[in-house]
Design an enzyme around this catalytic site. Sequence first.
Site, PDB file in Angstrom:
ATOM      1  N   ARG A 266      -5.253 -29.678 -19.819  1.00  0.00           N
ATOM      2  CA  ARG A 266      -6.312 -30.356 -20.491  1.00  0.00           C
ATOM      3  C   ARG A 266      -7.311 -31.098 -19.906  1.00  0.00           C
ATOM      4  O   ARG A 266      -8.448 -31.058 -20.215  1.00  0.00           O
ATOM      5  CB  ARG A 266      -5.539 -31.293 -21.515  1.00  0.00           C
ATOM      6  CG  ARG A 266      -4.515 -30.659 -22.591  1.00  0.00           C
ATOM      7  CD  ARG A 266      -4.006 -31.612 -23.529  1.00  0.00           C
ATOM      8  NE  ARG A 266      -5.012 -32.591 -24.221  1.00  0.00           N
ATOM      9  CZ  ARG A 266      -5.518 -32.182 -25.212  1.00  0.00           C
ATOM     10  NH1 ARG A 266      -5.181 -30.821 -25.636  1.00  0.00           N
ATOM     11  NH2 ARG A 266      -6.524 -32.834 -25.803  1.00  0.00           N
TER      12      ARG A 266
ATOM     13  N   ARG B   7      -9.653 -31.771 -31.536  1.00  0.00           N
ATOM     14  CA  ARG B   7      -8.807 -31.780 -30.122  1.00  0.00           C
ATOM     15  C   ARG B   7      -8.893 -32.976 -29.595  1.00  0.00           C
ATOM     16  O   ARG B   7      -9.952 -33.881 -29.845  1.00  0.00           O
ATOM     17  CB  ARG B   7      -9.461 -30.764 -29.129  1.00  0.00           C
ATOM     18  CG  ARG B   7      -9.261 -29.215 -29.555  1.00  0.00           C
ATOM     19  CD  ARG B   7      -8.072 -28.613 -29.131  1.00  0.00           C
ATOM     20  NE  ARG B   7      -8.159 -27.369 -29.357  1.00  0.00           N
ATOM     21  CZ  ARG B   7      -7.089 -26.484 -29.169  1.00  0.00           C
ATOM     22  NH1 ARG B   7      -5.989 -27.195 -29.053  1.00  0.00           N
ATOM     23  NH2 ARG B   7      -7.274 -25.430 -29.271  1.00  0.00           N
TER      24      ARG B   7
ATOM     25  N   ASN C 109     -16.610 -41.156 -33.127  1.00  0.00           N
ATOM     26  CA  ASN C 109     -15.810 -40.402 -34.043  1.00  0.00           C
ATOM     27  C   ASN C 109     -15.855 -40.533 -35.311  1.00  0.00           C
ATOM     28  O   ASN C 109     -15.749 -41.817 -35.564  1.00  0.00           O
ATOM     29  CB  ASN C 109     -14.427 -39.982 -33.421  1.00  0.00           C
ATOM     30  CG  ASN C 109     -13.630 -39.179 -34.164  1.00  0.00           C
ATOM     31  OD1 ASN C 109     -14.004 -37.985 -34.835  1.00  0.00           O
ATOM     32  ND2 ASN C 109     -12.327 -39.410 -34.582  1.00  0.00           N
ATOM     33  N   THR C 110     -15.950 -39.819 -36.312  1.00  0.00           N
ATOM     34  CA  THR C 110     -15.809 -40.235 -37.873  1.00  0.00           C
ATOM     35  C   THR C 110     -14.442 -39.690 -38.238  1.00  0.00           C
ATOM     36  O   THR C 110     -14.006 -38.754 -37.818  1.00  0.00           O
ATOM     37  CB  THR C 110     -16.754 -39.317 -38.547  1.00  0.00           C
ATOM     38  OG1 THR C 110     -16.490 -37.776 -38.750  1.00  0.00           O
ATOM     39  CG2 THR C 110     -18.178 -39.417 -38.052  1.00  0.00           C
ATOM     40  N   HIS C 111     -13.730 -40.673 -38.976  1.00  0.00           N
ATOM     41  CA  HIS C 111     -12.218 -40.336 -39.526  1.00  0.00           C
ATOM     42  C   HIS C 111     -12.241 -40.373 -40.806  1.00  0.00           C
ATOM     43  O   HIS C 111     -12.548 -41.758 -41.447  1.00  0.00           O
ATOM     44  CB  HIS C 111     -11.455 -41.334 -38.654  1.00  0.00           C
ATOM     45  CG  HIS C 111      -9.947 -41.067 -38.900  1.00  0.00           C
ATOM     46  ND1 HIS C 111      -9.246 -40.059 -38.438  1.00  0.00           N
ATOM     47  CD2 HIS C 111      -9.098 -41.550 -39.402  1.00  0.00           C
ATOM     48  CE1 HIS C 111      -8.009 -40.012 -38.569  1.00  0.00           C
ATOM     49  NE2 HIS C 111      -7.966 -41.037 -39.476  1.00  0.00           N
TER      50      HIS C 111
ATOM     51  N   SER D   9     -14.072 -44.012 -41.724  1.00  0.00           N
ATOM     52  CA  SER D   9     -14.359 -45.142 -40.616  1.00  0.00           C
ATOM     53  C   SER D   9     -15.168 -44.181 -39.667  1.00  0.00           C
ATOM     54  O   SER D   9     -14.904 -43.013 -39.352  1.00  0.00           O
ATOM     55  CB  SER D   9     -13.238 -45.554 -39.802  1.00  0.00           C
ATOM     56  OG  SER D   9     -12.035 -45.956 -40.803  1.00  0.00           O
TER      57      SER D   9
ATOM     58  N   ASP E  85     -11.865 -44.111 -27.673  1.00  0.00           N
ATOM     59  CA  ASP E  85     -11.198 -44.443 -26.626  1.00  0.00           C
ATOM     60  C   ASP E  85     -10.030 -43.727 -26.014  1.00  0.00           C
ATOM     61  O   ASP E  85     -10.029 -42.590 -26.740  1.00  0.00           O
ATOM     62  CB  ASP E  85     -10.633 -45.859 -26.754  1.00  0.00           C
ATOM     63  CG  ASP E  85      -9.529 -46.033 -27.538  1.00  0.00           C
ATOM     64  OD1 ASP E  85      -9.214 -47.134 -27.701  1.00  0.00           O
ATOM     65  OD2 ASP E  85      -8.921 -45.084 -28.131  1.00  0.00           O
TER      66      ASP E  85
ATOM     67  N   GLY F 161      -6.975 -43.880 -26.879  1.00  0.00           N
ATOM     68  CA  GLY F 161      -5.869 -43.336 -27.758  1.00  0.00           C
ATOM     69  C   GLY F 161      -6.303 -42.301 -28.854  1.00  0.00           C
ATOM     70  O   GLY F 161      -7.447 -41.713 -28.842  1.00  0.00           O
TER      71      GLY F 161
ATOM     72  N   ASP G 218      -7.579 -42.480 -32.314  1.00  0.00           N
ATOM     73  CA  ASP G 218      -8.397 -43.209 -33.448  1.00  0.00           C
ATOM     74  C   ASP G 218      -8.308 -44.547 -33.410  1.00  0.00           C
ATOM     75  O   ASP G 218      -8.109 -45.215 -34.535  1.00  0.00           O
ATOM     76  CB  ASP G 218      -7.793 -42.407 -34.617  1.00  0.00           C
ATOM     77  CG  ASP G 218      -8.086 -41.036 -35.008  1.00  0.00           C
ATOM     78  OD1 ASP G 218      -7.363 -40.453 -35.542  1.00  0.00           O
ATOM     79  OD2 ASP G 218      -9.118 -40.563 -34.524  1.00  0.00           O
TER      80      ASP G 218
HETATM   81  C1  GRF Z   1     -14.121 -34.789 -41.535  1.00  0.00           C
HETATM   82  O1  GRF Z   1     -13.519 -35.472 -42.595  1.00  0.00           O
HETATM   83  C2  GRF Z   1     -13.733 -35.271 -40.069  1.00  0.00           C
HETATM   84  O2  GRF Z   1     -13.571 -36.720 -40.212  1.00  0.00           O
HETATM   85  C3  GRF Z   1     -12.395 -34.694 -40.140  1.00  0.00           C
HETATM   86  O3  GRF Z   1     -12.657 -33.358 -40.426  1.00  0.00           O
HETATM   87  C4  GRF Z   1     -13.620 -33.164 -41.278  1.00  0.00           C
HETATM   88  C5  GRF Z   1     -14.453 -32.210 -40.670  1.00  0.00           C
HETATM   89  O4  GRF Z   1     -15.115 -31.628 -42.020  1.00  0.00           O
HETATM   90  N1  GRF Z   1     -11.902 -34.704 -38.538  1.00  0.00           N
HETATM   91  P1  GRF Z   1     -16.247 -30.795 -41.902  1.00  0.00           P
HETATM   92  O5  GRF Z   1     -15.749 -29.638 -40.630  1.00  0.00           O
HETATM   93  O6  GRF Z   1     -17.445 -31.559 -41.373  1.00  0.00           O
HETATM   94  O7  GRF Z   1     -16.624 -30.128 -43.170  1.00  0.00           O
END
Ligand code: GRF
Length: 194
Positions: A64, A90, A106-108, A135, A140, A142, A144
């Site tokens: 990795r 990943r 990162n968007t979560h 969010s 970082d 970890g 999320d």
């Molecule tokens: C998003 O909700 C993202 O936060 C999550 O996977 C989804 C990705 O959706 N990790 P897309 O590939 O942008 O349609």
Amino acid sequence: MVRVVVLISGSGSNLRAFLDSCASGDIPAEVVAVGADVDAAGLDHARHYGIPTFIEPLERGAARDAWGERLADRVAEFEPDLVILSGFMRLVPAGFVHRFAPMLLNTHPAFLPEFPGAHAVRDAFEAGVAETGASVIVVDDGVDTGPILAQRRVPVRDGDTEETLHDRIKVVERELLAEVVRDIANRESAIEEN
Ligand code: GRF
């Protein structure tokens, strides 16, 4: 103009929204490349805009950290000011994080620290919560766990499926990401002007 590299793994609907907002000027940023760990369908959104794409696969059983370094080198080729993981499935190795953070977002699809990990929407849905959220964090070492830059609650509605809930969350993810990148861009231009 903030130079952005986006990494994806899937359909890239959030990427497409981001690209459209950059193209319309709604977000003062330029996506200079889109990368993926697989031949993700979402790469077609970059091709639609004539934006360079690259694929850096993590071969089964491969080291990795070495993959992380190769991925970081690919990203760095485009001299980004900001790297955004948008549906990148990943965990990026520590070496990658240290190369780009804190300009690594990162968007979560949850209201962190609730429901971290790769199945946030399913976990919230199965937990039967009345509301979850979205969010945007700085990545970082970890899972999320990085500093939260923006987050908002999203209600779970009667009759929701995991998919309808995720679609509602994605709309908020896109809005939060736009707000965060706009703020970064405005701060960068303010610093450059002084
Ligand atoms: C998003 O909700 C993202 O936060 C999550 O996977 C989804 C990705 O959706 N990790 P897309 O590939 O942008 O349609």
